[in-house]
Design a protein around this motif. Structure first.
Motif, PDB file in Angstrom:
ATOM      1  N   GLU A  78       0.839  -1.199   0.000  1.00 31.79           N
ATOM      2  CA  GLU A  78       0.000   0.000   0.000  1.00 31.79           C
ATOM      3  C   GLU A  78       0.874   1.249   0.000  1.00 31.79           C
ATOM      4  O   GLU A  78       0.566   2.237  -0.677  1.00 31.79           O
ATOM      5  CB  GLU A  78      -0.916  -0.007   1.221  1.00 31.79           C
ATOM      6  N   ARG A  79       1.968   1.211   0.746  1.00 29.77           N
ATOM      7  CA  ARG A  79       2.887   2.354   0.762  1.00 29.77           C
ATOM      8  C   ARG A  79       3.463   2.598  -0.624  1.00 29.77           C
ATOM      9  O   ARG A  79       3.638   3.744  -1.041  1.00 29.77           O
ATOM     10  CB  ARG A  79       4.026   2.111   1.751  1.00 29.77           C
ATOM     11  N   TYR A  82       0.821   4.228  -2.806  1.00 26.54           N
ATOM     12  CA  TYR A  82       0.546   5.614  -2.443  1.00 26.54           C
ATOM     13  C   TYR A  82       1.790   6.487  -2.520  1.00 26.54           C
ATOM     14  O   TYR A  82       1.724   7.679  -2.240  1.00 26.54           O
ATOM     15  CB  TYR A  82      -0.037   5.698  -1.029  1.00 26.54           C
ATOM     16  N   ASN A 128      -4.851  -1.194  -9.118  1.00 22.26           N
ATOM     17  CA  ASN A 128      -4.553  -0.624  -7.801  1.00 22.26           C
ATOM     18  C   ASN A 128      -5.041   0.814  -7.679  1.00 22.26           C
ATOM     19  O   ASN A 128      -5.396   1.259  -6.587  1.00 22.26           O
ATOM     20  CB  ASN A 128      -3.049  -0.674  -7.518  1.00 22.26           C
TER      21      ASN A 128
END
Length: 200
Positions: A78-79, A82, A128
């Protein structure tokens, strides 16, 4: 064929197959080995990945084997998704998004036939970022995933519906795909797509 080489080839095949995976029979046909040998190799590889604490694992879904990440590592992925340095879409992702927008529902293999290169990474990026999503399965060998655009895609580009896309001359000449893709996004106000835009 030596056993270590067989396992190495199988790992590469699973990587290339992506989320569609491969069955024991499919792998055996490709490597020209017995099903039993391929099955044994896959089970041993699964154990190897665990004992070596690899970042990937081999899973079996609906009779097909595929490489997958570990759920406990999700926060790191997720990092990455983002990360500001990865906020903009690459040219490959823009091309893939254009193809999906005009040809949906479409499989990964069909996208790659149009682009002429592997598109798995671009597809994962678009999924994503919630710009494309799974729309079902094709009635073909292996029942590959069909992809289509999302509501977020329409929202970002200010489209009420897919019929509002520019005229689909985009795919008439594969050699001009990059130029025509850029023309498409120029006509959609020429905005550079960022993850923050989608998220908002």
């Amino acid at each position: 064929m030596e056993y270590p080489m067989l396992k190495s080839i199988i790992e590469g095949l699973l990587f290339l197959a992506g989320d569609e995976g491969l069955s024991v029979k499919q792998i055996a046909e490709i490597v020209e080995q017995r099903n039993e040998l391929v099955s044994d190799a896959l089970e041993e590889m699964k154990e190897d990945f665990i004992s070596q604490q690899r970042g990937l694992q081999i899973i079996q879904i609906a009779g097909s084997y595929q490489l997958a990440t570990h759920q406990e590592h999700a926060m790191y992925f997720e990092r990455l998704a983002y990360s500001p340095s990865r906020a903009t879409l690459s040219q490959a992702a823009l091309e893939t998004l254009s193809i999906v927008a005009y040809r949906q529902p479409i499989t990964r293999v069909e996208i790659e036939e149009i682009r002429g290169v592997k598109s798995e990474r671009a597809i994962h990026t678009l999924v994503n970022k919630d710009l494309i999503e799974e729309k079902g399965r094709a009635e073909a060998i292996g029942r590959p995933i069909l992809y289509g655009t999302t509501k977020a895609f329409l929202d970002h580009f200010g489209l009420a519906a897919l019929k509002d896309l520019p005229e689909p001359s985009l795919f008439e000449n594969k050699d001009n795909l990059e130029e025509e893709t850029q023309m498409l996004f120029d006509r959609l106000d020429g905005r550079q797509l960022t993850f923050d835009d989608v998220k908002d």
